[in-house]
Write a protein that holds these residues in place. Structure first.
Motif, PDB file in Angstrom:
ATOM      1  N   ASP A  75      59.061  10.870  48.668  1.00  0.00           N
ATOM      2  CA  ASP A  75      58.126   9.770  49.548  1.00  0.00           C
ATOM      3  C   ASP A  75      58.091  10.606  51.325  1.00  0.00           C
ATOM      4  O   ASP A  75      58.443   9.962  51.864  1.00  0.00           O
ATOM      5  CB  ASP A  75      57.452   8.745  49.140  1.00  0.00           C
ATOM      6  CG  ASP A  75      56.085   9.118  49.739  1.00  0.00           C
ATOM      7  OD1 ASP A  75      55.421   9.443  50.685  1.00  0.00           O
ATOM      8  OD2 ASP A  75      55.610   7.571  49.718  1.00  0.00           O
ATOM      9  N   GLN A  76      58.325  12.174  51.270  1.00  0.00           N
ATOM     10  CA  GLN A  76      59.293  12.556  52.223  1.00  0.00           C
ATOM     11  C   GLN A  76      57.961  13.632  53.476  1.00  0.00           C
ATOM     12  O   GLN A  76      57.781  14.526  51.992  1.00  0.00           O
ATOM     13  CB  GLN A  76      60.173  12.812  52.577  1.00  0.00           C
ATOM     14  CG  GLN A  76      61.009  12.022  52.305  1.00  0.00           C
ATOM     15  CD  GLN A  76      62.454  12.039  52.468  1.00  0.00           C
ATOM     16  OE1 GLN A  76      63.129  13.188  53.299  1.00  0.00           O
ATOM     17  NE2 GLN A  76      63.558  10.926  52.574  1.00  0.00           N
ATOM     18  N   SER A  77      56.947  13.648  53.751  1.00  0.00           N
ATOM     19  CA  SER A  77      56.150  14.858  53.818  1.00  0.00           C
ATOM     20  C   SER A  77      57.349  15.484  53.883  1.00  0.00           C
ATOM     21  O   SER A  77      56.051  16.654  53.693  1.00  0.00           O
ATOM     22  CB  SER A  77      55.546  14.526  55.301  1.00  0.00           C
ATOM     23  OG  SER A  77      56.066  14.777  56.056  1.00  0.00           O
ATOM     24  N   ASP A  78      57.814  16.173  54.374  1.00  0.00           N
ATOM     25  CA  ASP A  78      58.169  17.877  54.890  1.00  0.00           C
ATOM     26  C   ASP A  78      58.345  18.325  53.384  1.00  0.00           C
ATOM     27  O   ASP A  78      58.779  19.275  53.078  1.00  0.00           O
ATOM     28  CB  ASP A  78      59.555  17.597  55.472  1.00  0.00           C
ATOM     29  CG  ASP A  78      60.306  16.743  55.270  1.00  0.00           C
ATOM     30  OD1 ASP A  78      60.332  15.540  54.911  1.00  0.00           O
ATOM     31  OD2 ASP A  78      61.426  17.315  55.877  1.00  0.00           O
ATOM     32  N   VAL A  79      59.157  17.119  52.484  1.00  0.00           N
ATOM     33  CA  VAL A  79      59.936  17.283  51.202  1.00  0.00           C
ATOM     34  C   VAL A  79      59.322  18.640  50.001  1.00  0.00           C
ATOM     35  O   VAL A  79      59.132  19.533  50.246  1.00  0.00           O
ATOM     36  CB  VAL A  79      60.370  16.426  50.550  1.00  0.00           C
ATOM     37  CG1 VAL A  79      60.430  16.539  48.722  1.00  0.00           C
ATOM     38  CG2 VAL A  79      61.142  15.791  51.183  1.00  0.00           C
ATOM     39  N   SER A  80      57.928  18.231  50.147  1.00  0.00           N
ATOM     40  CA  SER A  80      56.823  19.167  49.190  1.00  0.00           C
ATOM     41  C   SER A  80      56.747  20.627  50.276  1.00  0.00           C
ATOM     42  O   SER A  80      56.224  21.263  49.422  1.00  0.00           O
ATOM     43  CB  SER A  80      55.353  18.138  49.429  1.00  0.00           C
ATOM     44  OG  SER A  80      54.211  17.648  50.194  1.00  0.00           O
ATOM     45  N   GLN A  81      56.290  20.031  51.134  1.00  0.00           N
ATOM     46  CA  GLN A  81      56.268  21.872  51.884  1.00  0.00           C
ATOM     47  C   GLN A  81      57.275  22.498  51.532  1.00  0.00           C
ATOM     48  O   GLN A  81      57.408  23.495  51.464  1.00  0.00           O
ATOM     49  CB  GLN A  81      56.068  21.028  53.402  1.00  0.00           C
ATOM     50  CG  GLN A  81      55.434  22.779  54.278  1.00  0.00           C
ATOM     51  CD  GLN A  81      54.785  23.397  53.877  1.00  0.00           C
ATOM     52  OE1 GLN A  81      53.313  22.715  54.081  1.00  0.00           O
ATOM     53  NE2 GLN A  81      54.560  25.006  53.651  1.00  0.00           N
TER      54      GLN A  81
ATOM     55  N   GLU B 193      57.621  26.322  49.916  1.00  0.00           N
ATOM     56  CA  GLU B 193      57.667  27.870  50.484  1.00  0.00           C
ATOM     57  C   GLU B 193      59.626  27.967  49.306  1.00  0.00           C
ATOM     58  O   GLU B 193      59.086  28.712  48.969  1.00  0.00           O
ATOM     59  CB  GLU B 193      58.373  27.046  51.538  1.00  0.00           C
ATOM     60  CG  GLU B 193      57.355  26.708  53.063  1.00  0.00           C
ATOM     61  CD  GLU B 193      58.498  25.755  53.876  1.00  0.00           C
ATOM     62  OE1 GLU B 193      59.262  25.651  54.262  1.00  0.00           O
ATOM     63  OE2 GLU B 193      57.488  25.888  55.499  1.00  0.00           O
ATOM     64  N   TRP B 194      59.785  27.717  49.044  1.00  0.00           N
ATOM     65  CA  TRP B 194      60.862  27.727  47.748  1.00  0.00           C
ATOM     66  C   TRP B 194      60.457  28.284  47.287  1.00  0.00           C
ATOM     67  O   TRP B 194      60.710  29.898  46.611  1.00  0.00           O
ATOM     68  CB  TRP B 194      61.264  26.628  47.436  1.00  0.00           C
ATOM     69  CG  TRP B 194      62.581  27.118  47.059  1.00  0.00           C
ATOM     70  CD1 TRP B 194      64.033  27.393  46.732  1.00  0.00           C
ATOM     71  CD2 TRP B 194      62.307  26.604  44.698  1.00  0.00           C
ATOM     72  NE1 TRP B 194      64.697  27.866  45.362  1.00  0.00           N
ATOM     73  CE2 TRP B 194      63.250  27.394  44.736  1.00  0.00           C
ATOM     74  CE3 TRP B 194      60.739  26.643  44.501  1.00  0.00           C
ATOM     75  CZ2 TRP B 194      63.716  27.598  43.656  1.00  0.00           C
ATOM     76  CZ3 TRP B 194      61.770  26.582  42.609  1.00  0.00           C
ATOM     77  CH2 TRP B 194      62.717  26.661  42.459  1.00  0.00           C
ATOM     78  N   LEU B 195      58.960  28.079  46.372  1.00  0.00           N
ATOM     79  CA  LEU B 195      58.127  28.645  45.316  1.00  0.00           C
ATOM     80  C   LEU B 195      57.760  29.990  45.782  1.00  0.00           C
ATOM     81  O   LEU B 195      57.149  31.187  45.152  1.00  0.00           O
ATOM     82  CB  LEU B 195      57.259  28.045  44.510  1.00  0.00           C
ATOM     83  CG  LEU B 195      56.000  28.332  43.908  1.00  0.00           C
ATOM     84  CD1 LEU B 195      56.910  28.642  42.361  1.00  0.00           C
ATOM     85  CD2 LEU B 195      55.072  26.825  43.064  1.00  0.00           C
TER      86      LEU B 195
ATOM     87  N   MET C  51      54.439  14.406  42.864  1.00  0.00           N
ATOM     88  CA  MET C  51      54.053  14.362  44.615  1.00  0.00           C
ATOM     89  C   MET C  51      53.263  14.254  45.105  1.00  0.00           C
ATOM     90  O   MET C  51      52.987  13.157  46.357  1.00  0.00           O
ATOM     91  CB  MET C  51      54.769  15.102  45.491  1.00  0.00           C
ATOM     92  CG  MET C  51      56.409  15.866  45.479  1.00  0.00           C
ATOM     93  SD  MET C  51      56.843  17.220  46.028  1.00  0.00           S
ATOM     94  CE  MET C  51      58.404  17.177  45.727  1.00  0.00           C
ATOM     95  N   GLY C  52      52.107  14.451  44.609  1.00  0.00           N
ATOM     96  CA  GLY C  52      50.355  14.236  45.080  1.00  0.00           C
ATOM     97  C   GLY C  52      49.591  15.394  45.527  1.00  0.00           C
ATOM     98  O   GLY C  52      48.977  15.099  46.215  1.00  0.00           O
TER      99      GLY C  52
END
Length: 309
Positions: A137-143, A147-149, A169-170
């Motif tokens: 649950d960290q805001s930058d992880v999903s971003q 970007e990787w995808l 991740m929601g």
């Protein structure tokens, strides 16, 4: 993807032969189970393989030694049915979530390590990284995962796992990324999280293969399920998947028989096409549609399972 090993205990197996391509496929699955620490599945598969009397003696000794090693090192694999995790996937998810939360609390760089694994790891390591990142649950992880995808074309299996992780991740909304030579646009929240989440018509296609093969080839559905899930990951978000979603009822037999034919030829070297089509009730008016489905599946198999010959 969720794997399920089908075990044959019928004494008539003594009359069956484990074909070289089939043996190779099982060995690859066994390696994957061991790498991902799916020891119970590995044990079940070894038990199944050791029932074949025609396998090379040295190979049988290797399998027997590996089974004994699993019994010794992981005795819990002897009693898989007693494990609450087998019957309660939600409990398994909760335990993984708690594990990830504990790791991130103890190690500030844990998320970064997983992101680096996602960037530079093997396919198996990337899958492992995504499964753990989904619970951070960290805001930058999903971003970073987005970007990787979107950065470049990747194996469809890992792309699908990334979509599942983002959903967990929601994340919501549309995302565009390169796949199978084109740009595709999908809604993250629509991503199926398990085989049961796919539309019923698509699930019926693989059930049909099981109905046809359960008497003459009871282990065949194991290959079919694995291949079908990989094919759905390959097709997801493309026009192929749209066609599967919008397929009419008759298309169930078309796609099921096309998959059956492809696997029959791949695993056993030949297929009696006319007999197979008759078993699935494919009439003349359906054969053009069948040929199209067969070509799509052939392209998928050649791309991800190239024939070395």
């Amino acid at each position: 993807m969720i794997s399920e090993v089908i075990i044959i205990t019928d004494p008539s197996i003594n009359n069956l032969i484990l074909f070289p391509k089939t043996e190779q496929y099982y060995e690859e699955e066994l390696t994957r189970f061991l790498k991902t620490e799916q020891y119970s599945d590995a044990l079940q598969l070894l038990t199944f393989l050791l029932q074949f009397p025609t396998v090379d003696h040295h190979k049988t000794e290797q399998w027997e030694a590996l089974r004994n090693w699993l019994y010794t090192m992981y005795p819990e694999t002897m009693f898989p049915m007693t494990s609450p995790l087998e019957d309660d996937p939600e409990e398994e998810t909760d335990l993984l979530r708690q594990y990830i939360q504990d790791k991130t609390a103890d190690d500030d760089a844990f998320a970064l390590k997983l992101l680096n694994m996602l960037k530079d790891g093997t396919l198996e390591q990337q899958v492992n990284a995504l499964e753990q990142l989904a619970f951070i649950d960290q805001s930058d992880v999903s971003q970073r995962v987005k970007e990787w995808l979107c950065e470049k074309p990747r194996h469809p299996h890992i792309q699908f796992k990334a979509l599942q992780a983002l959903k967990q991740m929601g994340e919501r909304g549309f995302i565009e990324f390169p796949k199978n030579g084109e740009k595709i646009l999908v809604e993250i929240e629509e991503t199926p999280m398990s085989p049961e989440d796919f539309p019923s018509r698509i699930r019926d296609m693989i059930r049909r293969v099981g109905d046809i093969s359960e008497i003459s080839q009871p282990d065949f559905v194991y290959f079919a399920k694995q291949t079908w899930q990989e094919f759905l990951a390959y097709a997801y978000g493309t026009s192929i998947y749209t066609d599967l979603q919008n397929a009419e009822e008759g298309a169930v037999d078309v796609w099921a028989s096309a998959l059956h034919a492809i696997l029959q030829e791949k695993l056993f070297g030949s297929v009696n096409r006319e007999e197979l089509l008759d078993n699935y009730g494919i009439v003349d008016s359906m054969k053009l549609q069948w040929k199209r489905a067969n070509l799509v599946l052939q392209a998928f198999v050649k791309q991800f399972n190239p024939d070395p010959s």
